[in-house]
Design an enzyme around this catalytic site. Structure first.
Site, PDB file in Angstrom:
ATOM      1  N   GLU A   1      -0.847   4.595  10.777  1.00 24.16           N
ATOM      2  CA  GLU A   1      -0.014   4.277  11.945  1.00 24.16           C
ATOM      3  C   GLU A   1       1.506   4.267  11.668  1.00 24.16           C
ATOM      4  O   GLU A   1       2.205   4.066  12.577  1.00 24.16           O
ATOM      5  CB  GLU A   1      -0.347   2.841  12.414  1.00 24.16           C
ATOM      6  CG  GLU A   1       0.119   1.703  11.954  1.00 24.16           C
ATOM      7  CD  GLU A   1      -0.366   1.408  10.492  1.00 24.16           C
ATOM      8  OE1 GLU A   1       0.131   0.459   9.760  1.00 24.16           O
ATOM      9  OE2 GLU A   1      -1.388   2.223  10.173  1.00 24.16           O
TER      10      GLU A   1
ATOM     11  N   PRO B   1      -3.122  -1.841  12.243  1.00 20.03           N
ATOM     12  CA  PRO B   1      -4.232  -3.045  12.167  1.00 20.03           C
ATOM     13  C   PRO B   1      -3.890  -4.278  11.848  1.00 20.03           C
ATOM     14  O   PRO B   1      -2.998  -4.469  10.964  1.00 20.03           O
ATOM     15  CB  PRO B   1      -5.261  -2.107  11.030  1.00 20.03           C
ATOM     16  CG  PRO B   1      -4.204  -1.425  10.225  1.00 20.03           C
ATOM     17  CD  PRO B   1      -3.044  -1.064  11.276  1.00 20.03           C
TER      18      PRO B   1
ATOM     19  N   ASN C   1       1.337   5.487   6.046  1.00 21.48           N
ATOM     20  CA  ASN C   1       0.833   4.531   5.180  1.00 21.48           C
ATOM     21  C   ASN C   1      -0.601   4.723   5.171  1.00 21.48           C
ATOM     22  O   ASN C   1      -1.136   5.132   5.819  1.00 21.48           O
ATOM     23  CB  ASN C   1       1.297   3.179   5.800  1.00 21.48           C
ATOM     24  CG  ASN C   1       0.718   2.707   6.883  1.00 21.48           C
ATOM     25  OD1 ASN C   1       0.422   3.785   7.761  1.00 21.48           O
ATOM     26  ND2 ASN C   1       0.556   1.560   7.335  1.00 21.48           N
ATOM     27  N   PRO C   2      -1.489   3.745   4.238  1.00 24.82           N
ATOM     28  CA  PRO C   2      -2.683   3.884   4.302  1.00 24.82           C
ATOM     29  C   PRO C   2      -3.540   3.783   5.417  1.00 24.82           C
ATOM     30  O   PRO C   2      -4.640   4.412   5.597  1.00 24.82           O
ATOM     31  CB  PRO C   2      -3.013   2.633   3.233  1.00 24.82           C
ATOM     32  CG  PRO C   2      -1.946   2.363   2.524  1.00 24.82           C
ATOM     33  CD  PRO C   2      -0.831   2.647   3.371  1.00 24.82           C
ATOM     34  N   CYS C   3      -3.098   3.111   6.368  1.00 27.41           N
ATOM     35  CA  CYS C   3      -4.116   3.025   7.654  1.00 27.41           C
ATOM     36  C   CYS C   3      -3.509   4.201   8.749  1.00 27.41           C
ATOM     37  O   CYS C   3      -3.994   4.208  10.136  1.00 27.41           O
ATOM     38  CB  CYS C   3      -3.987   1.804   8.233  1.00 27.41           C
ATOM     39  SG  CYS C   3      -4.872   0.797   7.070  1.00 27.41           S
TER      40      CYS C   3
ATOM     41  N   GLY D   1       0.946  -1.341  -0.057  1.00 27.67           N
ATOM     42  CA  GLY D   1      -0.066  -0.016  -0.022  1.00 27.67           C
ATOM     43  C   GLY D   1       0.850   1.160  -0.049  1.00 27.67           C
ATOM     44  O   GLY D   1       2.115   1.086   0.554  1.00 27.67           O
TER      45      GLY D   1
END
Length: 745
Positions: free
Chosen positions: A283, A426, A279-281, A126
């Site tokens: 964190e 996650p 990054n995409p989430c 990602g």
């Protein structure tokens, strides 16, 4: 015999875990036949990662280390991120989950980044971007004497590129877009996903600065900066902008917020560059061209005799750090720039899953002060021991190459192998494999109803709760079904009070309690914490604003919220809700008679051309005096399976309308059905012939002035689009707990 023994050694693999492994992780041949067992997969990964030791010591005992890694994973005490499980020891060999790419302010730089994005997504990663370097819309472009189209227009280019990449058939493309709050286009960016049909391959977050938050507190204006020349480009009222962020997040969960100055305050290598994105989430803050290699310790496995097993936790941390540093060595990076930057900083992100499971095993309620205190204690222990392990590796392998000038480069300081060591990511599908609760999230539900594709209703029960219920004698199928209707045990008198207090879910605890838990883990985490703050549907915008402010005050590095049912259509939830009240459609589109209408000799009609993967499809919609009456389809390529299926669809739709079925019901059934040969991009994408018919009907309703009769069906992160399973929200993403589908992976 060895393979059989190893297969038998993996106890605790749930049915869902096996489904996820077989569908997404295990090697297959060209026909789709599975070529390895779960034990084979873990052995493949363990052997590949252990081999890295030979690069530092040609006499290293790789066999013993491989066995330790294998035991660590097959006892589900630790699992690396999904790309490592999928690709270690295979031809692709790309083992990282997340990357950040720069987006420069020129056409050449932008499309170079698009190309790099495609290569990363193809390899299974990602990507995160900051679009803050791009000059605003309508700004001058000296090279062409034209005007700039701005960051949002180029985000759409990245979104379309992502849509075309299938990530090797195992992982979907996922992006994070961040724009600084002082960019002139910030208000447009905040609103860019208000229409949920756009930018669906992006999570978006606003990069918040300290100056902005001070201006919010004083209700004052702040300065916008044109990135082209770094000069002031006007002002905005900070409170107005902040309120717009809150309103949009309240409406559909985006944008999130990232505290950029706070990320850079903890940037371990400021001499190398400034952190612009995650990054995409959200964190993992990263420098441009950096990647991070993530893994998570399953805390639920580290409780013994009612206490935390600190001794084993220490052993697991040291083994996990060794594992993740080895990943950097054997990783096959998709770009040379990423290879160089990753090896220069050697960032790893050791996190946790099973936190809710640990609390249940210890008899501690998630929403208690004791739980928050223990969370900080556990994460401090992990972070401290991870740094001890990293320094031990540095003694034999050397410090990370950019150590000189880093925050660790102080007089008398020991070298350290990794610029960062801890991240709370996650855990998505790896927590399904481990049969653990996700990340540091509370339980999503104690029991929930899952509607599968054939419309059958199944009841899923949390295994810890089921075990206690049976042990204490209050288990029954009827009770589990009642709990599933509520999604929680609160208010269920048959469940003992102590059990009700222990089994709190994401919606049983207050949003503030979510933030306090996130802050407890963030205090001892190098990078950031992926956490979703859940709100009930009736929450107000003031409630959301309070949480955003609390996250800032408690030193979180960002925050993501989700208000239940805030998307266009929620397919599945963890509680019985009233059916939405739908306004009566215009009489011309409804016929309440139970008998089928007879066809008159003459009808009026409209023909629509839709481009499908099988060729052009011409769809004729006819009406009689009572409304929609029939559909005829003509496939441009005459004959064949597609033409016959389209004819069948037309006949069934016609029969439905003549029997009194409303247009909205037909569209809902057909819209979004996909086949192997979609066509088009973005809003013009047609997933199948069925989808084409639905879109044609929808267009007809709009053209004839009845657009209110039907709404576009949008996947609301409520039910899995692949299997109908329950979907959990974490870190701005959604993961199916049944088949492992992830919209961010």
């Amino acid at each position: 015999m060895k393979k059989a023994a190893e297969k038998g050694a993996i106890s605790g693999l749930s049915k869902n875990a096996l489904t996820v492994l077989e569908k997404r992780y295990l090697k297959r041949d060209t026909t789709g036949k599975t070529l390895e067992t779960p034990a084979d997969m873990f052995r493949r990964v363990a052997t590949t990662i252990a081999q890295a030791d030979l690069r530092f010591n040609d006499k290293a005992d790789v066999k013993t280390l491989s066995d330790k890694f294998y035991d660590l994973m097959t006892h589900f005490e630790f699992l690396p991120n999904s790309p490592t499980l999928m690709n270690a020891g295979r031809e692709l060999g790309q083992l990282s989950a997340c990357f950040v790419l720069p987006v420069g302010d020129s056409m050449e730089e932008i499309f170079e980044s698009v190309k790099h994005t495609a290569l990363i997504h193809k390899s299974g990663g990602g990507t995160g971007f900051s679009f803050a370097r791009l000059r605003p819309a309508n700004d001058v472009v000296m090279s062409t004497t034209g005007i700039s189209s701005g960051p949002l227009s180029f985000m759409k280019v990245f979104d379309v590129a992502t849509e075309t990449i299938k990530q090797g058939g195992t992982r979907r493309g996922a992006n994070m877009a961040i724009l600084r709050v002082d960019h002139p286009d910030i208000m447009d960016f905040i609103m860019c996903k208000a229409d949920q049909r756009h930018l669906n391959n992006f999570n978006i977050s606003v990069g918040i600065t300290e100056d902005f938050m001070k201006a919010v507190d004083t209700d004052s204006d702040y300065t916008l900066i044109n990135p082209r020349d770094k000069k002031p480009a006007g002002t905005q009222n900070a409170r107005k902008v902040f309120s717009r962020i809150v309103k949009q997040a309240w409406e559909n969960g985006e944008p999130g917020i990232i505290f950029l100055d706070r990320l850079n305050k903890h940037n371990p290598t400021p001499h190398i560059g400034e952190i612009e994105s995650t990054n995409p989430c959200g964190e993992q803050p990263l420098l441009p061209y950096e990647s991070c290699n993530l893994g998570s310790i399953n805390l639920g496995k580290l409780v013994i005799h009612g206490r935390v097993n600190w001794e084993r936790l220490k052993e697991v941390v040291h083994l996990a750090v060794h594992f993740l540093d080895n990943v950097i060595e054997v990783n096959n990076y998709p770009l040379e720039q990423i290879d160089q930057m990753t090896r220069s900083n050697r960032k790893i992100g050791l996190g946790v899953m099973g936190w809710a499971d640990m609390l249940i095993a210890l008899g501690i309620a998630y929403n208690s002060e004791e739980a928050v205190e223990l969370g900080g204690q556990v994460m401090k222990f992990i972070d401290d021991e991870a740094k001890v392990a990293s320094r031990a590796l540095a003694k034999t392998r050397g410090a990370f190459p950019n150590f000189k000038g880093s925050i660790y480069d102080r007089p008398g300081a020991e070298p350290i192998r990794n610029a960062t060591v801890t991240t709370i990511a996650p855990t998505g599908t790896i927590s399904i494999i481990a049969n653990a609760s996700s990340g540091v999230e509370p339980l999503f539900a104690v029991s929930y109803v899952r509607q599968v594709m054939d419309k059958n209703i199944l009841v899923e029960v949390n295994p810890h709760f089921e075990r206690i219920a049976k042990a204490e004698g209050f288990y029954s199928q009827e009770l589990m079904e009642r709990i599933a209707e509520h999604g929680t045990v609160h208010g269920i008198d048959e469940v003992p009070e102590g059990v009700r207090e222990l089994f709190v879910t994401a919606h049983d605890i207050t949003p503030e309690e979510h933030v306090y838990m996130q802050a407890a883990f963030q205090k001892y985490t190098d990078n950031a914490v992926s956490k979703t703050v859940n709100f009930p549907n009736h929450a107000t915008m003031d409630d959301v604003e309070k949480v955003y402010r609390l996250a800032y005050e408690t030193n979180c590095k960002g925050v993501t919220i989700y208000r239940d049912g805030s998307r266009d259509e929620q397919v599945l939830s963890t509680g019985k809700k009233e059916e939405p009240k739908v306004a009566a459609p215009a009489p011309v589109y409804e016929d309440k008679r139970s008998v089928k209408r007879e066809r008159p000799k003459a009808l009026k009609g409209w023909t629509y051309q839709m481009q499908t993967g099988c060729g052009p499809l011409y769809i004729t919609i006819n009406e009689d005096a009572s409304g929609l009456f029939e559909v005829f389809t003509t496939m441009g390529k005459a004959g064949g399976c597609a033409a016959s299926q389209c004819e069948a669809i037309g006949r069934m739709v016609s029969l439905a309308w003549r029997s009194g079925v409303q247009a909205r019901s037909v569209v809902k059934q057909l819209l979004g059905i996909s086949c192997h040969s979609p066509s088009g991009f973005g809003d013009n994408k047609v997933l199948s012939c069925s989808d084409a018919v639905a879109k044609a009907i929808q267009s007809h309703l709009t053209i004839t002035g009845h657009a209110d009769v039907v709404e576009t069906a949008v996947f609301d992160k409520g039910a899995c689009p692949e299997c109908g399973g329950v979907v959990e929200h974490e870190g701005g993403c959604a993961v199916c707990r049944v088949c492992g589908y992830s919209e961010c992976a």
